[in-house]
Design a protein around this motif. Structure first.
Motif, PDB file in Angstrom:
ATOM      1  N   HIS A   1       5.866  -7.134  19.163  1.00  0.00           N
ATOM      2  CA  HIS A   1       5.787  -5.759  20.151  1.00  0.00           C
ATOM      3  C   HIS A   1       6.857  -4.886  19.550  1.00  0.00           C
ATOM      4  CE1 HIS A   1       5.200  -7.628  23.870  1.00  0.00           C
ATOM      5  NE2 HIS A   1       5.237  -8.151  23.158  1.00  0.00           N
ATOM      6  N   THR A   2       7.072  -4.506  17.912  1.00  0.00           N
ATOM      7  CA  THR A   2       7.349  -3.317  16.772  1.00  0.00           C
ATOM      8  C   THR A   2       6.392  -2.793  16.000  1.00  0.00           C
ATOM      9  OG1 THR A   2       9.415  -5.253  16.921  1.00  0.00           O
ATOM     10  CG2 THR A   2       9.309  -3.760  15.138  1.00  0.00           C
ATOM     11  N   LYS A   3       6.737  -2.122  16.204  1.00  0.00           N
ATOM     12  CA  LYS A   3       5.638  -0.571  15.569  1.00  0.00           C
ATOM     13  C   LYS A   3       4.997  -1.349  13.951  1.00  0.00           C
ATOM     14  CE  LYS A   3       4.312   1.990  18.982  1.00  0.00           C
ATOM     15  NZ  LYS A   3       4.298   3.137  18.852  1.00  0.00           N
TER      16      LYS A   3
ATOM     17  N   GLY B   1       8.153   0.587  12.262  1.00  0.00           N
ATOM     18  CA  GLY B   1       6.880   1.799  11.748  1.00  0.00           C
ATOM     19  C   GLY B   1       6.583   2.056  10.744  1.00  0.00           C
ATOM     20  N   GLN B   2       7.233   1.333   9.080  1.00  0.00           N
ATOM     21  CA  GLN B   2       7.529   2.203   8.438  1.00  0.00           C
ATOM     22  C   GLN B   2       5.668   2.275   7.387  1.00  0.00           C
ATOM     23  OE1 GLN B   2      10.132   3.705   6.984  1.00  0.00           O
ATOM     24  NE2 GLN B   2      10.567   3.329   8.812  1.00  0.00           N
ATOM     25  N   PRO B   3       5.418   2.736   6.404  1.00  0.00           N
ATOM     26  CA  PRO B   3       4.406   3.051   5.648  1.00  0.00           C
ATOM     27  C   PRO B   3       4.264   1.966   4.955  1.00  0.00           C
ATOM     28  CG  PRO B   3       5.187   4.869   5.535  1.00  0.00           C
ATOM     29  CD  PRO B   3       5.960   3.945   6.294  1.00  0.00           C
ATOM     30  N   ASN B   4       4.778   0.953   4.233  1.00  0.00           N
ATOM     31  CA  ASN B   4       4.630   0.501   3.815  1.00  0.00           C
ATOM     32  C   ASN B   4       5.426  -0.933   4.217  1.00  0.00           C
ATOM     33  OD1 ASN B   4       7.618   0.080   2.062  1.00  0.00           O
ATOM     34  ND2 ASN B   4       6.681   2.087   1.810  1.00  0.00           N
ATOM     35  N   ARG B   5       5.077  -2.305   3.850  1.00  0.00           N
ATOM     36  CA  ARG B   5       6.113  -3.324   4.305  1.00  0.00           C
ATOM     37  C   ARG B   5       7.563  -3.222   3.625  1.00  0.00           C
ATOM     38  NH1 ARG B   5       4.370  -6.206   7.988  1.00  0.00           N
ATOM     39  NH2 ARG B   5       2.797  -4.853   8.562  1.00  0.00           N
TER      40      ARG B   5
ATOM     41  N   VAL C   1      11.207  -4.195   5.263  1.00  0.00           N
ATOM     42  CA  VAL C   1      12.036  -5.443   4.763  1.00  0.00           C
ATOM     43  C   VAL C   1      13.072  -4.611   4.735  1.00  0.00           C
ATOM     44  CG1 VAL C   1      12.561  -7.319   3.160  1.00  0.00           C
ATOM     45  CG2 VAL C   1       9.784  -6.906   3.944  1.00  0.00           C
ATOM     46  N   LYS C   2      13.374  -4.146   3.884  1.00  0.00           N
ATOM     47  CA  LYS C   2      14.787  -3.826   3.358  1.00  0.00           C
ATOM     48  C   LYS C   2      15.206  -3.317   5.069  1.00  0.00           C
ATOM     49  CE  LYS C   2      13.119  -2.284  -1.281  1.00  0.00           C
ATOM     50  NZ  LYS C   2      13.309  -1.238  -2.417  1.00  0.00           N
ATOM     51  N   MET C   3      15.168  -2.468   5.197  1.00  0.00           N
ATOM     52  CA  MET C   3      15.401  -1.630   6.678  1.00  0.00           C
ATOM     53  C   MET C   3      15.720  -3.154   7.186  1.00  0.00           C
ATOM     54  SD  MET C   3      13.972   0.579   9.115  1.00  0.00           S
ATOM     55  CE  MET C   3      13.630   2.166   7.721  1.00  0.00           C
ATOM     56  N   SER C   4      15.179  -3.977   7.361  1.00  0.00           N
ATOM     57  CA  SER C   4      16.223  -4.637   8.510  1.00  0.00           C
ATOM     58  C   SER C   4      17.332  -5.573   8.054  1.00  0.00           C
ATOM     59  CB  SER C   4      14.441  -5.931   9.225  1.00  0.00           C
ATOM     60  OG  SER C   4      14.136  -6.192   8.182  1.00  0.00           O
TER      61      SER C   4
ATOM     62  N   HIS D   1       0.478  -9.436  14.567  1.00  0.00           N
ATOM     63  CA  HIS D   1       0.833  -9.240  15.172  1.00  0.00           C
ATOM     64  C   HIS D   1       0.691  -7.123  14.971  1.00  0.00           C
ATOM     65  CE1 HIS D   1       1.091 -11.922  17.793  1.00  0.00           C
ATOM     66  NE2 HIS D   1       1.213 -12.889  16.384  1.00  0.00           N
ATOM     67  N   PHE D   2      -0.651  -6.812  14.058  1.00  0.00           N
ATOM     68  CA  PHE D   2      -0.225  -5.440  14.572  1.00  0.00           C
ATOM     69  C   PHE D   2       0.045  -4.098  15.619  1.00  0.00           C
ATOM     70  CE2 PHE D   2      -2.858  -4.744  10.156  1.00  0.00           C
ATOM     71  CZ  PHE D   2      -1.959  -4.922   9.543  1.00  0.00           C
ATOM     72  N   LYS D   3       0.469  -3.700  15.486  1.00  0.00           N
ATOM     73  CA  LYS D   3       1.614  -2.294  16.817  1.00  0.00           C
ATOM     74  C   LYS D   3       1.000  -1.599  16.401  1.00  0.00           C
ATOM     75  CE  LYS D   3       3.926  -2.344  20.762  1.00  0.00           C
ATOM     76  NZ  LYS D   3       2.480  -2.198  21.476  1.00  0.00           N
ATOM     77  N   HIS D   4       0.303  -0.155  16.281  1.00  0.00           N
ATOM     78  CA  HIS D   4       0.251   1.557  16.203  1.00  0.00           C
ATOM     79  C   HIS D   4       0.490   2.176  17.220  1.00  0.00           C
ATOM     80  CE1 HIS D   4      -2.044  -1.077  12.881  1.00  0.00           C
ATOM     81  NE2 HIS D   4      -2.442   0.542  12.704  1.00  0.00           N
TER      82      HIS D   4
END
Length: 508
Positions: free
Chosen positions: A406-408, A426-430, A434-437, A505-508
């Protein structure tokens, strides 16, 4: 003398309206149960068979489908040849049609409905009369909504030929019959995505504005209602929900429906800010709040257990927009209701969300899809690393997978069992997600037990490397990249547990 044809299934306000028409020098024509209701009220009513000179037939399936009805409705009063034709065939013009349709929606919502019952409640004559009257609205008043009776009488008493009002009534007719037909088509079709997809809704409310103050907006309920919906919530306290409130609250309901356990979900901009689980609702709130005590400011809270006084006092201490729960104790409500603008909503919670087709608008059209109702269990996981997960890590992975769903996208969730610790959305790259979380999670108690979940595969081994080098000991991701082996090799090199869920589980 003018003539009005009345044939309604919803008889709300019918008799009083008909009496006012008679006082305005209308003669009444009617059918079946409507005729009986008017006659029982002491009104003079002409039976439809006396107009058509033909009896009702086929158990009432055919009664108004006749040239003496539709000719009377469709003849243009401004064309002498049309009026001459009516005179030639001794047809009296009809100046008003008051019709509402067989209760198809109410019929198909019955738990024991059969196809035969549903089909018998498909109205044919009613929509035909309404459409004829609406097409000729310049001369014929089409009335489909009992709430318009008062306005119709007011316009008739005014005596002006108000074409704008007539056009509004005609527009309502075509909207109503279109929605009616759309519901029938939806019920009858056996195709999930038919060649022509019609979307029908009923206006629930006008909104002050949309996503931003310069955007107009309204909210609609689905033609077939869903019980588990923010639009069915009981607003105990607070002002009208805004456009963004509804979107965020809907996201909160979708997330919390993933969990049977005592759970609290905090939401900001449709992403989970924090999710917590515990032995009681107060402990659960503490975990959800601790998961992200910054993002929750001005956010939405959903709790799947009753709110007690201790939890209410803690929530009262911060600024929240909405709190949704199955119920509030009297003491909890008294504390929270002290905040004038805090919305307090109740709704029975469920984990059984039905599958429905959902649409998203794009320029020039819309896309449609099923809901993502897949949830992974430990049985779905495939361990692809040499290192093996512990039982606690597997439980944390299941918990995190429900949150990441359920996360963008690009979405990463760092969690331990029963609590999210960091969300990258919602970041443009994975790798940025990862770094943010991880950076959010590293300062939280329990990080040493954390796992990392990804909504989609890692296209390179950099995410695995960053996770391992920053304290993550186990990762779950769907797998499926052509470079999966690079991530597996990196996990083995760094001693990381790597598990493939097999589902994206993509969510746009």
């Amino acid at each position: 003398m003018k003539r009005a044809l009345l044939s309604v299934s919803d008889k709300t306000g019918l008799v009083d309206f008909a009496k006012q028409l008679v006082a305005l020098d209308f003669e009444l024509v009617s059918t079946g149960g409507t005729h009986k209701a008017l006659a029982d009220a002491g009104l003079d009513v002409i039976g439809i068979e006396d107009v058509t000179n033909f009896p009702e037939m086929l158990d009432g399936r055919v009664k108004t489908l006749h040239p003496r009805v539709h000719g009377a409705l469709l003849a243009r009063r401004d064309l002498p040849e049309h009026m001459a034709t009516l005179k030639e065939h001794d047809i009296t013009p009809i100046d008003m049609v008051v019709v509402n349709l067989y209760p198809f929606k109410e019929t198909i919502l019955k738990p024991d409905v059969t196809d035969a019952d549903a089909i018998e409640n498909i109205d044919i004559g009613g929509p035909s009369m309404l459409r004829s009257a609406a097409k000729n609205f310049a001369a014929v008043l089409p009335v489909v909504d009992p709430t318009d009776y008062e306005a119709v009488i007011a316009h008739l008493k005014n005596g002006e030929d108000d074409q704008k009002f007539r056009r509004q009534l005609a527009t309502k007719v075509f909207q109503h019959t279109a929605a009616y037909d759309a519901l029938i088509a939806s019920y009858l079709t056996d195709k999930e995505f038919p060649e022509q997809l019609t979307i029908s809704g009923e206006k629930f409310d006008d909104m002050r504005y949309g996503e931003n103050p310069d955007q107009n907006a309204a909210v609609y309920t689905s033609a077939l209602p869903e019980e588990y919906s923010i639009l069915n919530a009981n607003i105990l306290h607070g002002k009208q929900l805004s456009y963004n409130n509804i979107r965020d609250a809907d996201a909160a309901l979708r997330i919390i429906a993933e969990y049977d356990e005592t759970t609290v979900v905090t939401v900001k901009h449709m992403n989970p800010a924090g999710i917590g689980q515990g032995k009681n609702i107060e402990e659960t709130w503490d975990k959800a709040f601790a998961a992200d005590d910054i993002s929750i400011f001005g956010g939405i809270v959903a709790l799947n257990r009753e709110v007690d006084l201790a939890t209410a006092e803690k929530m009262h201490a911060i600024f929240l927009e909405i709190i949704i729960a199955p119920s509030f104790t009297d003491e909890a409500y008294e504390v929270l209701a002290k905040k004038k603008n805090l919305r307090l909503l109740t709704l029975p919670f469920t984990t059984d969300v039905p599958n429905r087709t959902e649409v998203t608008s794009v320029l020039g059209g819309f896309v449609a899809q099923d809901r993502d109702l897949l949830s992974e269990t430990e049985a779905d996981f495939k361990v692809v690393s040499k290192a093996q997960p512990t039982a606690e890590q597997l439980k944390a992975m299941v918990f995190a997978q429900k949150a990441v769903k359920h996360t963008k996208s690009n979405a990463i969730v760092v969690a331990r069992e029963g609590q999210t610790l960091g969300v990258g959305a919602g970041q443009p790259n994975r790798i940025d997600s990862v770094k943010m979380s991880i950076q959010k999670a590293k300062a939280k108690p329990g990080f040493e037990d954390a796992v990392l979940a990804s909504d989609a595969f890692f296209p390179m081994d950099d995410s695995v490397a960053y996770a391992a080098e920053n304290g993550i000991k186990a990762v779950v991701e769907p797998g499926g990249s052509i470079k999966d082996q690079d991530s597996i090799a990196k996990a083995d090199e760094l001693g990381l547990v790597l598990v493939f869920s097999g589902r994206r589980h993509f969510k746009h």
